[in-house]
Design an enzyme around this catalytic site. Structure first.
Site, PDB file in Angstrom:
ATOM      1  N   ASP A 158     -18.030  -6.385 -34.274  1.00 15.39           N
ATOM      2  CA  ASP A 158     -17.078  -6.213 -33.020  1.00 15.39           C
ATOM      3  C   ASP A 158     -16.707  -4.699 -32.949  1.00 15.39           C
ATOM      4  O   ASP A 158     -16.608  -3.950 -32.120  1.00 15.39           O
ATOM      5  CB  ASP A 158     -15.745  -7.082 -33.171  1.00 15.39           C
ATOM      6  N   HIS A 186     -11.863 -12.410 -36.414  1.00 18.25           N
ATOM      7  CA  HIS A 186     -13.141 -12.139 -35.772  1.00 18.25           C
ATOM      8  C   HIS A 186     -13.186 -13.277 -34.980  1.00 18.25           C
ATOM      9  O   HIS A 186     -14.012 -14.371 -35.002  1.00 18.25           O
ATOM     10  CB  HIS A 186     -14.554 -12.345 -36.892  1.00 18.25           C
TER      11      HIS A 186
END
Ligand code: NAX
Length: 325
Positions: A158, A186
Protein backbone atom coordinates in the site's frame (compact mmCIF):
# COMPACT_ATOMS: atom_id res chain seq x y z
CA UNK A 1 31.05 -15.05 3.19
CA UNK A 2 28.79 -14.93 6.24
CA UNK A 3 27.43 -18.02 8.01
CA UNK A 4 24.25 -19.26 6.29
CA UNK A 5 20.85 -18.22 7.67
CA UNK A 6 17.57 -20.11 7.48
CA UNK A 7 14.56 -18.48 5.86
CA UNK A 8 11.04 -19.92 5.65
CA UNK A 9 8.39 -18.96 3.13
CA UNK A 10 4.84 -20.24 3.61
CA UNK A 11 2.25 -20.56 0.89
CA UNK A 12 5.25 -21.38 -1.23
CA UNK A 13 3.35 -22.97 -4.12
CA UNK A 14 1.15 -19.88 -4.42
CA UNK A 15 1.34 -16.98 -6.81
CA UNK A 16 3.02 -14.42 -4.59
CA UNK A 17 5.68 -16.85 -3.43
CA UNK A 18 6.42 -17.76 -7.05
CA UNK A 19 7.92 -14.32 -7.40
CA UNK A 20 9.20 -13.88 -3.83
CA UNK A 21 11.02 -17.19 -3.40
CA UNK A 22 13.28 -16.76 -6.41
CA UNK A 23 14.24 -13.23 -5.47
CA UNK A 24 15.06 -14.34 -1.91
CA UNK A 25 17.10 -17.30 -3.20
CA UNK A 26 19.04 -15.06 -5.59
CA UNK A 27 20.53 -13.04 -2.72
CA UNK A 28 18.64 -9.88 -3.58
CA UNK A 29 17.04 -9.64 -0.14
CA UNK A 30 19.69 -10.64 2.40
CA UNK A 31 22.74 -9.62 0.39
CA UNK A 32 25.29 -11.05 -2.05
CA UNK A 33 27.47 -12.39 0.79
CA UNK A 34 24.68 -14.08 2.74
CA UNK A 35 24.19 -17.79 1.98
CA UNK A 36 20.84 -19.25 2.95
CA UNK A 37 18.90 -22.41 3.60
CA UNK A 38 15.35 -22.08 2.35
CA UNK A 39 12.37 -23.93 3.76
CA UNK A 40 9.12 -23.84 1.85
CA UNK A 41 5.87 -24.66 3.64
CA UNK A 42 2.63 -25.71 1.98
CA UNK A 43 -0.49 -27.68 2.76
CA UNK A 44 -0.56 -31.34 1.64
CA UNK A 45 -2.70 -30.81 -1.52
CA UNK A 46 -0.16 -28.28 -2.81
CA UNK A 47 2.95 -30.38 -2.18
CA UNK A 48 3.16 -31.58 -5.76
CA UNK A 49 3.10 -28.04 -7.08
CA UNK A 50 5.70 -27.18 -4.46
CA UNK A 51 7.96 -29.93 -5.79
CA UNK A 52 7.82 -28.13 -9.12
CA UNK A 53 8.99 -24.93 -7.43
CA UNK A 54 11.80 -26.92 -5.82
CA UNK A 55 12.88 -28.24 -9.23
CA UNK A 56 12.94 -24.73 -10.64
CA UNK A 57 15.04 -23.51 -7.72
CA UNK A 58 17.55 -26.27 -8.49
CA UNK A 59 17.52 -25.18 -12.11
CA UNK A 60 18.46 -21.62 -11.17
CA UNK A 61 21.76 -22.88 -9.68
CA UNK A 62 21.82 -19.96 -7.26
CA UNK A 63 25.30 -19.82 -5.70
CA UNK A 64 24.01 -18.56 -2.32
CA UNK A 65 21.29 -21.18 -1.92
CA UNK A 66 22.73 -23.93 0.27
CA UNK A 67 19.62 -26.13 0.54
CA UNK A 68 15.88 -26.20 -0.09
CA UNK A 69 13.49 -28.09 2.14
CA UNK A 70 9.89 -28.68 1.09
CA UNK A 71 7.48 -29.51 3.88
CA UNK A 72 3.85 -29.47 4.99
CA UNK A 73 4.80 -29.31 8.69
CA UNK A 74 5.11 -25.87 10.25
CA UNK A 75 7.45 -27.02 13.02
CA UNK A 76 9.90 -28.39 10.44
CA UNK A 77 9.60 -25.29 8.30
CA UNK A 78 10.44 -22.93 11.15
CA UNK A 79 13.29 -24.88 12.69
CA UNK A 80 16.07 -22.40 13.49
CA UNK A 81 14.94 -19.74 11.02
CA UNK A 82 16.08 -16.13 11.18
CA UNK A 83 13.23 -14.91 9.01
CA UNK A 84 9.73 -16.23 8.39
CA UNK A 85 7.79 -14.79 5.48
CA UNK A 86 4.25 -15.95 6.19
CA UNK A 87 2.49 -15.67 2.86
CA UNK A 88 0.20 -18.72 2.94
CA UNK A 89 -3.38 -18.26 3.93
CA UNK A 90 -6.82 -19.42 2.97
CA UNK A 91 -8.57 -17.32 0.33
CA UNK A 92 -12.14 -16.15 0.77
CA UNK A 93 -14.40 -18.78 -0.76
CA UNK A 94 -17.69 -18.07 -2.53
CA UNK A 95 -20.36 -16.92 -0.12
CA UNK A 96 -17.90 -17.07 2.81
CA UNK A 97 -18.59 -14.63 5.64
CA UNK A 98 -15.80 -12.30 6.76
CA UNK A 99 -15.98 -13.80 10.26
CA UNK A 100 -15.41 -17.30 8.88
CA UNK A 101 -12.49 -16.08 6.81
CA UNK A 102 -10.94 -14.48 9.89
CA UNK A 103 -11.47 -17.56 12.05
CA UNK A 104 -10.28 -20.05 9.39
CA UNK A 105 -7.11 -18.07 8.78
CA UNK A 106 -6.74 -17.47 12.48
CA UNK A 107 -6.42 -21.22 13.06
CA UNK A 108 -3.51 -21.34 10.60
CA UNK A 109 -1.74 -18.59 12.52
CA UNK A 110 -2.41 -20.21 15.91
CA UNK A 111 -0.61 -23.30 14.64
CA UNK A 112 2.17 -21.31 13.03
CA UNK A 113 2.61 -19.11 16.11
CA UNK A 114 2.96 -22.22 18.29
CA UNK A 115 5.40 -23.79 15.84
CA UNK A 116 7.47 -20.60 15.68
CA UNK A 117 7.66 -20.40 19.44
CA UNK A 118 8.99 -23.95 19.65
CA UNK A 119 11.30 -23.88 16.65
CA UNK A 120 12.79 -20.42 16.31
CA UNK A 121 13.68 -17.99 19.07
CA UNK A 122 15.84 -15.47 17.25
CA UNK A 123 13.45 -14.83 14.42
CA UNK A 124 11.75 -11.98 12.57
CA UNK A 125 8.38 -12.46 11.01
CA UNK A 126 6.54 -10.72 8.21
CA UNK A 127 2.90 -11.72 7.80
CA UNK A 128 1.65 -11.17 4.26
CA UNK A 129 -1.30 -13.61 4.10
CA UNK A 130 -4.62 -11.89 4.59
CA UNK A 131 -6.23 -10.66 6.76
CA UNK A 132 -2.61 -9.77 7.47
CA UNK A 133 -2.90 -7.53 10.56
CA UNK A 134 -5.12 -9.92 12.48
CA UNK A 135 -3.23 -13.02 11.32
CA UNK A 136 -0.09 -11.35 12.67
CA UNK A 137 -1.82 -10.51 15.95
CA UNK A 138 -2.89 -14.15 16.33
CA UNK A 139 0.57 -15.55 15.52
CA UNK A 140 2.17 -13.08 17.94
CA UNK A 141 -0.22 -14.01 20.73
CA UNK A 142 0.49 -17.69 20.19
CA UNK A 143 4.26 -17.21 20.32
CA UNK A 144 4.68 -15.25 23.56
CA UNK A 145 8.28 -16.41 24.00
CA UNK A 146 9.20 -14.42 20.90
CA UNK A 147 9.34 -10.66 21.54
CA UNK A 148 6.31 -8.96 19.97
CA UNK A 149 8.55 -6.49 18.14
CA UNK A 150 9.82 -9.36 15.99
CA UNK A 151 6.43 -9.51 14.25
CA UNK A 152 5.02 -7.25 11.55
CA UNK A 153 2.26 -7.42 8.98
CA UNK A 154 2.73 -6.02 5.50
CA UNK A 155 1.43 -2.58 4.56
CA UNK A 156 4.40 -1.95 2.31
CA UNK A 157 2.52 -2.70 -0.90
CA UNK A 158 0.00 0.00 0.00
CA UNK A 159 2.91 2.32 0.86
CA UNK A 160 4.54 1.71 -2.53
CA UNK A 161 1.22 2.18 -4.29
CA UNK A 162 0.71 5.52 -2.52
CA UNK A 163 4.24 6.62 -3.39
CA UNK A 164 3.71 5.68 -7.03
CA UNK A 165 0.43 7.58 -7.28
CA UNK A 166 1.89 10.74 -5.74
CA UNK A 167 5.02 10.64 -7.92
CA UNK A 168 3.04 10.19 -11.13
CA UNK A 169 0.57 12.95 -10.24
CA UNK A 170 3.36 15.38 -9.34
CA UNK A 171 5.47 14.35 -12.34
CA UNK A 172 8.53 13.61 -10.23
CA UNK A 173 10.92 10.68 -9.75
CA UNK A 174 9.76 8.01 -7.28
CA UNK A 175 12.61 8.88 -4.92
CA UNK A 176 11.32 12.44 -4.58
CA UNK A 177 8.36 11.09 -2.58
CA UNK A 178 9.13 10.44 1.10
CA UNK A 179 7.36 10.17 4.46
CA UNK A 180 4.43 8.11 3.21
CA UNK A 181 2.40 6.34 5.91
CA UNK A 182 -0.28 3.70 5.64
CA UNK A 183 -2.25 3.92 8.87
CA UNK A 184 -4.53 1.16 10.13
CA UNK A 185 -5.53 -2.10 8.54
CA UNK A 186 -4.26 -3.63 5.29
CA UNK A 187 -7.77 -3.41 3.87
CA UNK A 188 -9.98 -0.92 2.09
CA UNK A 189 -10.28 1.08 5.35
CA UNK A 190 -6.55 1.93 5.47
CA UNK A 191 -5.59 5.60 5.43
CA UNK A 192 -2.80 6.46 2.99
CA UNK A 193 -1.56 9.67 4.62
CA UNK A 194 -0.90 12.28 1.94
CA UNK A 195 -0.84 15.12 4.50
CA UNK A 196 2.51 14.12 6.01
CA UNK A 197 3.94 12.78 2.76
CA UNK A 198 6.61 14.94 1.14
CA UNK A 199 7.46 15.54 -2.48
CA UNK A 200 10.93 16.95 -3.06
CA UNK A 201 11.01 17.80 0.67
CA UNK A 202 7.77 19.84 0.59
CA UNK A 203 4.40 18.70 2.01
CA UNK A 204 2.58 16.78 -0.75
CA UNK A 205 -0.50 19.08 -0.61
CA UNK A 206 1.77 22.07 -1.42
CA UNK A 207 3.02 20.34 -4.56
CA UNK A 208 -0.23 18.66 -5.64
CA UNK A 209 -2.58 21.57 -5.11
CA UNK A 210 -5.67 19.56 -5.91
CA UNK A 211 -7.07 18.68 -2.51
CA UNK A 212 -10.10 17.00 -4.03
CA UNK A 213 -7.87 14.59 -5.96
CA UNK A 214 -5.85 13.84 -2.83
CA UNK A 215 -8.86 13.25 -0.59
CA UNK A 216 -10.89 11.27 -3.09
CA UNK A 217 -9.10 9.77 -6.05
CA UNK A 218 -5.74 9.23 -4.39
CA UNK A 219 -7.09 7.68 -1.20
CA UNK A 220 -9.56 5.46 -2.98
CA UNK A 221 -7.09 4.36 -5.69
CA UNK A 222 -4.64 3.18 -3.04
CA UNK A 223 -7.37 1.54 -0.94
CA UNK A 224 -8.84 -0.33 -3.88
CA UNK A 225 -5.73 -0.99 -5.96
CA UNK A 226 -5.69 -4.73 -5.20
CA UNK A 227 -9.25 -5.15 -6.52
CA UNK A 228 -8.45 -3.03 -9.61
CA UNK A 229 -5.50 -5.30 -10.45
CA UNK A 230 -7.59 -8.45 -10.02
CA UNK A 231 -10.21 -6.89 -12.29
CA UNK A 232 -7.63 -6.06 -14.96
CA UNK A 233 -5.34 -9.09 -14.75
CA UNK A 234 -7.77 -11.73 -13.61
CA UNK A 235 -5.16 -12.54 -10.96
CA UNK A 236 -3.96 -10.81 -7.81
CA UNK A 237 -1.03 -8.42 -7.59
CA UNK A 238 1.53 -11.10 -6.83
CA UNK A 239 4.66 -9.52 -8.33
CA UNK A 240 4.21 -6.12 -6.69
CA UNK A 241 3.27 -7.81 -3.40
CA UNK A 242 6.44 -9.92 -3.51
CA UNK A 243 8.39 -6.78 -4.29
CA UNK A 244 6.83 -5.05 -1.29
CA UNK A 245 7.71 -7.96 1.01
CA UNK A 246 11.31 -7.60 -0.15
CA UNK A 247 11.23 -3.84 0.45
CA UNK A 248 9.86 -4.47 3.95
CA UNK A 249 12.65 -6.88 4.90
CA UNK A 250 15.32 -4.60 3.45
CA UNK A 251 13.91 -1.56 5.24
CA UNK A 252 14.05 -3.46 8.53
CA UNK A 253 17.66 -4.49 7.89
CA UNK A 254 19.16 -1.08 7.08
CA UNK A 255 19.05 2.25 8.86
CA UNK A 256 16.17 4.36 7.54
CA UNK A 257 17.42 7.51 5.79
CA UNK A 258 17.38 10.53 8.11
CA UNK A 259 14.03 12.28 8.25
CA UNK A 260 12.18 9.57 6.37
CA UNK A 261 10.18 6.54 7.49
CA UNK A 262 8.38 3.56 5.98
CA UNK A 263 5.04 1.85 6.58
CA UNK A 264 4.61 -1.38 8.49
CA UNK A 265 1.87 -2.83 10.65
CA UNK A 266 3.37 -3.44 14.07
CA UNK A 267 2.14 -3.92 17.62
CA UNK A 268 0.76 -0.69 18.99
CA UNK A 269 2.36 0.67 22.13
CA UNK A 270 -0.51 3.14 22.47
CA UNK A 271 1.11 5.70 20.14
CA UNK A 272 -1.36 8.03 18.39
CA UNK A 273 -4.12 6.76 20.69
CA UNK A 274 -4.20 3.38 18.95
CA UNK A 275 -5.21 0.68 21.44
CA UNK A 276 -2.21 -1.09 22.92
CA UNK A 277 -1.46 -4.49 21.42
CA UNK A 278 -3.31 -4.06 18.10
CA UNK A 279 -1.25 -4.77 14.98
CA UNK A 280 -1.76 -1.51 13.15
CA UNK A 281 -0.14 0.37 10.27
CA UNK A 282 2.23 3.07 11.56
CA UNK A 283 5.15 5.16 10.33
CA UNK A 284 8.22 3.17 11.33
CA UNK A 285 11.98 3.78 11.38
CA UNK A 286 14.71 1.18 11.69
CA UNK A 287 18.31 1.48 12.87
CA UNK A 288 19.10 -1.75 11.03
CA UNK A 289 18.50 -3.92 14.07
CA UNK A 290 15.46 -2.61 15.89
CA UNK A 291 12.61 -0.41 14.81
CA UNK A 292 10.50 2.27 16.44
CA UNK A 293 7.19 3.92 15.73
CA UNK A 294 7.95 7.46 14.55
CA UNK A 295 6.56 9.97 17.04
CA UNK A 296 5.27 13.47 16.44
CA UNK A 297 3.66 12.91 13.04
CA UNK A 298 0.80 15.42 12.75
CA UNK A 299 -2.64 13.82 12.95
CA UNK A 300 -5.38 16.41 12.51
CA UNK A 301 -9.16 15.92 12.59
CA UNK A 302 -9.39 14.65 9.01
CA UNK A 303 -6.67 12.01 9.49
CA UNK A 304 -7.98 11.10 12.94
CA UNK A 305 -11.38 10.26 11.55
CA UNK A 306 -9.86 8.07 8.82
CA UNK A 307 -7.49 6.29 11.20
CA UNK A 308 -10.25 5.68 13.75
CA UNK A 309 -12.38 4.02 11.09
CA UNK A 310 -9.63 1.56 10.23
CA UNK A 311 -8.79 0.94 13.90
CA UNK A 312 -12.48 0.20 14.52
CA UNK A 313 -12.26 -2.52 11.88
CA UNK A 314 -9.12 -3.94 13.51
CA UNK A 315 -10.89 -4.02 16.88
CA UNK A 316 -13.81 -5.87 15.29
CA UNK A 317 -11.42 -8.40 13.76
CA UNK A 318 -9.77 -8.83 17.16
CA UNK A 319 -13.16 -9.40 18.78
CA UNK A 320 -14.16 -12.02 16.18
CA UNK A 321 -10.93 -13.96 16.69
CA UNK A 322 -10.41 -13.41 20.43
CA UNK A 323 -10.89 -17.13 21.21
CA UNK A 324 -7.73 -17.80 19.18
CA UNK A 325 -5.42 -15.55 21.22
P1 NAX B 1 -2.37 -18.02 -3.57
O1 NAX B 1 -3.75 -18.54 -3.26
O2 NAX B 1 -1.83 -18.14 -4.95
O3 NAX B 1 -1.34 -18.78 -2.61
C1 NAX B 1 -1.56 -19.02 -1.25
C2 NAX B 1 -0.90 -20.32 -0.92
O4 NAX B 1 -0.98 -20.52 0.48
C3 NAX B 1 -1.56 -21.55 -1.57
O5 NAX B 1 -0.61 -22.25 -2.34
C4 NAX B 1 -2.06 -22.36 -0.40
O6 NAX B 1 -1.99 -23.76 -0.61
C5 NAX B 1 -1.10 -21.90 0.70
N1 NAX B 1 -1.57 -22.16 2.06
C6 NAX B 1 -2.83 -22.14 2.54
N2 NAX B 1 -2.84 -22.49 3.83
C7 NAX B 1 -1.57 -22.71 4.18
C8 NAX B 1 -0.94 -23.11 5.38
N3 NAX B 1 -1.66 -23.39 6.49
N4 NAX B 1 0.39 -23.26 5.39
C9 NAX B 1 1.12 -23.04 4.30
N5 NAX B 1 0.58 -22.67 3.10
C10 NAX B 1 -0.74 -22.51 3.06
O7 NAX B 1 -2.35 -16.53 -3.06
P2 NAX B 1 -1.23 -15.41 -3.34
O8 NAX B 1 -1.64 -14.59 -4.48
O9 NAX B 1 0.10 -16.06 -3.37
O10 NAX B 1 -1.39 -14.51 -2.05
C11 NAX B 1 -0.96 -14.98 -0.80
C12 NAX B 1 -1.57 -14.16 0.32
O11 NAX B 1 -1.07 -12.84 0.27
C13 NAX B 1 -3.10 -14.03 0.26
O12 NAX B 1 -3.62 -14.17 1.56
C14 NAX B 1 -3.30 -12.63 -0.21
O13 NAX B 1 -4.55 -12.12 0.20
C15 NAX B 1 -2.15 -11.95 0.47
N6 NAX B 1 -1.75 -10.63 -0.03
C16 NAX B 1 -1.38 -9.74 0.89
C17 NAX B 1 -0.92 -8.50 0.55
C18 NAX B 1 -0.49 -7.51 1.59
O14 NAX B 1 -0.18 -6.39 1.18
N7 NAX B 1 -0.42 -7.81 2.88
C19 NAX B 1 -0.88 -8.08 -0.85
C20 NAX B 1 -0.93 -9.18 -1.83
C21 NAX B 1 -1.66 -10.40 -1.46
O15 NAX B 1 -2.93 -10.30 -2.01
Amino acid sequence: MKAPIRVAITGAAGQLAYSLTFRVASGEVFGPDQPLHLTLLEIPPAMNALRGVGMELDDCAYPLLKSVKLTDKAAEAFDGISWGLLVGSKPRGKGMERGDLLRDNGKIFVEQGNALERAAKDVRILVVGNPANTNCLIAMNNAKAIPAERFAAMTRLDHNRAKGQLAVKAGVEMNAVTNVTIWGNHSATQFPDFLNAKIGGKPAPEVIRDRKWLENEFVSTVQKRGAAIIEARGLSSAASAANAAIDHVKSMLVATPKGDWFSAAVRSDGSYGIPMGLVCGFPVRSDGTTWEIVQGVAVGDYARQKIDLSVKELLEEQEITKALM
